[in-house]
Design an enzyme around this catalytic site. Structure first.
Site: not given
Ligand code: GLN
Length: 537
Positions: A152, A384, A386, A465, A510, A512
Site C-alpha cells: 500500500i 565516534c 568508540g 551530540r 566517521h 567509513e
Molecule cells: N552517542 C555519541 C554522541 O552522540 C556517539 C555517536 C556516534 O557514535 N555516532 O556523541
C-alpha cells in the site's frame, strides 16, 4: 542523441531484500564507465522524515552524506560503486514528501484546491525525481523505489513513475527486479512468482521494460523466452541475476548479461563506447588474490544485524584490498565483554575496532575492549562512540579518574570527559539535530593519523551530540593521550591517540562513510597496514 536527462526506475516484486540497491549501483557503474554521468536516488516509502531516528535493528546503518543528510544505507553502495558524493536529494521518504506538501498547503500554495495524493503527492514525488538533475547535470538518473510493488505504502511512487513514463516516453524505462525460485523437490526453477509480480505492476499501469531475475541457478534460453512471453518483454530483456560471490562482482555479471546494452538501446543512447572497468577489475583482482590475512574484532551492540555496520564492513574490504590483505571480521557483542573474559573473547584478534553507537547498553563492554587493546598492544581504532569510550577508558585506568564518564550516560558525572556540545544544549527534537555532515579537521604532524592521510587538512563526516571535553586536554596530554586532530573553527577535538602503543587512534568522525572502491579510505588502509606490521613483528 537527445540532450534530455534519461530516467531509469528500479522496482522490486515477489520479495524484499532482492538487492535492488546493488543492481541499481551496478548498472550505474556500467553506465558511468561508458562515460554517462549517472546518479542514483532512493525513494523510501516509510513515514519517517529520514532513518536518523530509526533503530539500526529496523533499518540497518544510517548513512550520512557530505551535506549532513541521514539516509538509507543504499546511498553508501551508490557512493562506494560510483565514487561520487550523494546528498539529501538522493534520498526521499514519504515523510519528507508529505511534510513538504503539508507545509505548502499551510502557506496557501495550492490556492484553495483540495490537496490529494493524486496529483499533489505524486507531483511532489515527480519534482523530487526531476530536481536531481537540475540544469541537465546528469545524463541518467536511476531511481530505486524501496519496498515491494503491491505494498500500500509504495502506491504513490508507482503512480508517479507511471505518469513519468507517459510524460517522458522513450526517455524513461522501468527495470523490475523479481525472484525466480528453485524448487528442490521439483528440480525446477519457477517463473510464476515473476509472472504475478509483473501482473501486479501491470495492474498499476506500468509495463516493465527489463526484468532482472534473482536466481540461484542459471536461466536457460527456454526459461527466458517463457518469462518474456508472459511478461511482454523481449527475451534479451530478461536478465539473469545470480547470487554473486561478492557485491563487487555484480557489475561484471550485469555486463556479461548485457544489462547496460539493453538499457542504452531502450533509451536510444549510443552504445559505441565500451565500459572502461580497468580500475574496477584491478580492485576485484586484488580482492580475490590476497597475500595475507588478518582478523579484526568489531565490537558493537548491534552485531546480530551486520547491516548496522555496513560501511565499516565495506571500508575494511577496500582497505584490506589496498594492502592485498584479507580482513576477517569477528562480530563481537559489546554486552558480553567483561574485564574477566576480555582475554578469552579478544585474545586471538589482530586488531580491535570499537563501533559508533548511542546510549548505555553495551558501553561497559566497549570500555573493557578498549582497555584490552591498549594494555595488550593490539592495534585499535575507535569511531565516534568508540573514540569516546577510548577517552573514558584512558581517564579511568591510566589517569585514575574512576568517576570519568560521558555526559550522554551519566549527566551528573564528576568528570565528564565527554560532554554535550555547546550548540546541543538548547536542542530538544531528536530528528536531524545532531552535528551532521562534513567538517574540516586539522591534523598534527608526527601522528598516526597524519601518517595515514599524509596531509594537514582533511574533511570527514559527523553524526554526534557529544565531544571530547577540552577542559581536560592538558591532563590527558600529560598522561600520554594526545589530541592529533582539531576542527580549525571550533577547536573541537576530532582525533585522539595513545603514545607508546603500536597504533591506537580514536576519531570523532566517521571515516567509513567515505571509503569507495576507487578511493579506499586512508584510515582503514593504514589501520590494516598497522595490524599487518604488528602481526609480523
Ligand atoms: N552517542 C555519541 C554522541 O552522540 C556517539 C555517536 C556516534 O557514535 N555516532 O556523541
Amino acid at each position: 542523441m537527445s540532450n534530455s536527462t534519461k530516467y531509469i526506475f528500479v522496482t522490486g516484486g515477489v520479495a524484499s531484500s532482492l538487492g535492488k540497491g546493488i543492481i541499481a549501483a551496478s548498472l550505474a557503474k556500467l553506465l558511468q564507465a561508458r562515460g554517462y554521468s549517472t546518479t542514483i536516488q532512493k525513494l523510501d516509502p516509510y513515514i519517517n522524515i529520514d532513518p536518523g531516528t530509526l533503530n539500526p535493528y529496523e533499518h540497518g546503518e544510517c548513512y550520512v552524506t557530505d551535506d549532513g543528510a541521514e539516509t538509507d544505507l543504499d546511498l553508501g553502495h551508490y557512493e562506494r560503486f560510483l565514487n561520487v558524493s550523494t546528498s539529501q536529494a538522493n534520498n526521499v521518504t514519504t515523510g519528507r514528501i508529505y511534510q513538504s506538501v503539508i507545509n505548502k498547503e499551510r502557506q496557501g500554495a495550492y490556492l484553495g484546491k483540495t490537496v490529494q495524493v493524486i496529483p499533489h503527492i505524486t507531483n511532489e514525488i515527480k519534482d523530487n525525481i526531476q530536481s536531481l538533475s537540475k540544469d541537465g547535470e546528469y545524463d541518467i538518473v536511476i531511481t530505486e523505489i524501496g519496498g515491494t510493488v503491491g505494498d500500500i505504502e509504495s502506491l504513490p511512487y508507482v503512480e508517479a513513475l507511471r505518469q513519468m513514463r507517459w510524460e517522458f516516453a522513450d526517455d524513461c524505462i522501468v527495470i523490475h527486479l523479481t525472484l525466480v525460485p528453485y524448487l528442490q523437490a521439483a528440480g525446477e526453477l519457477k517463473t510464476k512468482p515473476t509472472q504475478h509480480a509483473v501482473k501486479q505492476l501491470l495492474e498499476l499501469g506500468v509495463q516493465p521494460d527489463i526484468l532482472c531475475c534473482r536466481t540461484e541457478h542459471k536461466l536457460d534460453l527456454e526459461l527466458r523466452k517463457k518469462i518474456a512471453q508472459f511478461c511482454n518483454v523481449v527475451p534479451e530483456a530478461v536478465i539473469e541475476a545470480m547470487d554473486a560471490p561478492t557485491i563487487y562482482d555484480v557489475p561484471l555479471m550485469m555486463q556479461e548479461e548485457e544489462l547496460d546494452e539493453i538499457v542504452l538501446k531502450r533509451l536510444g543512447l549510443s552504445r559505441k563506447s565500451q565500459p572502461d572497468l580497468t580500475s574496477w577489475n584491478s580492485f576485484l583482482h586484488n580482492l580475490k588474490n590476497p597475500t595475507s590475512e588478518i582478523t579484526i574484532g568489531l565490537v558493537g551492540k548491534y552485531v546480530e544485524l551486520k547491516d548496522s555496520y555496513k560501511s565499516i564492513n565495506e571500508a575494511f574490504i577496500h582497505g584490506g584490498t589496498a594492502n592485498l590483505c584479507k580482513v576477517n571480521i569477528e562480530w563481537i557483542h559489546s554486552e558480553k565483554i567483561t574485564k574477566a573474559n576480555a582475554k578469552e573473547i579478544l585474545g586471538d584478534l589482530d586488531g580491535i575496532l570499537v563501533a559508533p553507537g548511542f546510549g548505555s547498553r553495551g558501553i561497559t563492554g566497549k570500555i573493557n575492549a578498549v582497555q584490552y587493546a591498549r594494555e595488550n598492544n593490539v592495534p585499535f581504532l575507535g569511531i565516534c562512540l568508540g573514540m569516546q569510550c577510548a577517552v573514558i577508558e584512558f581517564a579511568r585506568n591510566v589517569m585514575g579518574w574512576e568517576d570519568a564518564h560521558t555526559a550522554e550516560i551519566s549527566p551528573e558525572a564528576k568528570r565528564p570527559v565527554i560532554s554535550l556540545m555547546e550548540e546541543q544544549k538548547t536542542v530538544s527534537d531528536m530528528g536531524g539535530t545532531m552535528r551532521l555532515g562534513q567538517y574540516k579537521c586539522e591534523l598534527k604532524p608526527n601522528s598516526n593519523i597524519y601518517e595515514a592521510y599524509n596531509t594537514e587538512v582533511i574533511k570527514e563526516r559527523h553524526r554526534h551530540r557529544f565531544e571530547f571535553n577540552s577542559a581536560y586536554l592538558d591532563d590527558f596530554k600529560k598522561s600520554g593521550m594526545k589530541a592529533t586532530g582539531f576542527n580549525p573553527d571550533t577547536g573541537l577535538v576530532e582525533v585522539v591517540e595513545v603514545e607508546d602503543h603500536p597504533w591506537f587512534v580514536g576519531v570523532q568522525f566517521h571515516p567509513e562513510y567515505k571509503s569507495t572502491v576507487d578511493n579506499p579510505h586512508p584510515l582503514f588502509t593504514s589501520f590494516v597496514k598497522a595490524i599487518m606490521n604488528n602481526k609480523n613483528k
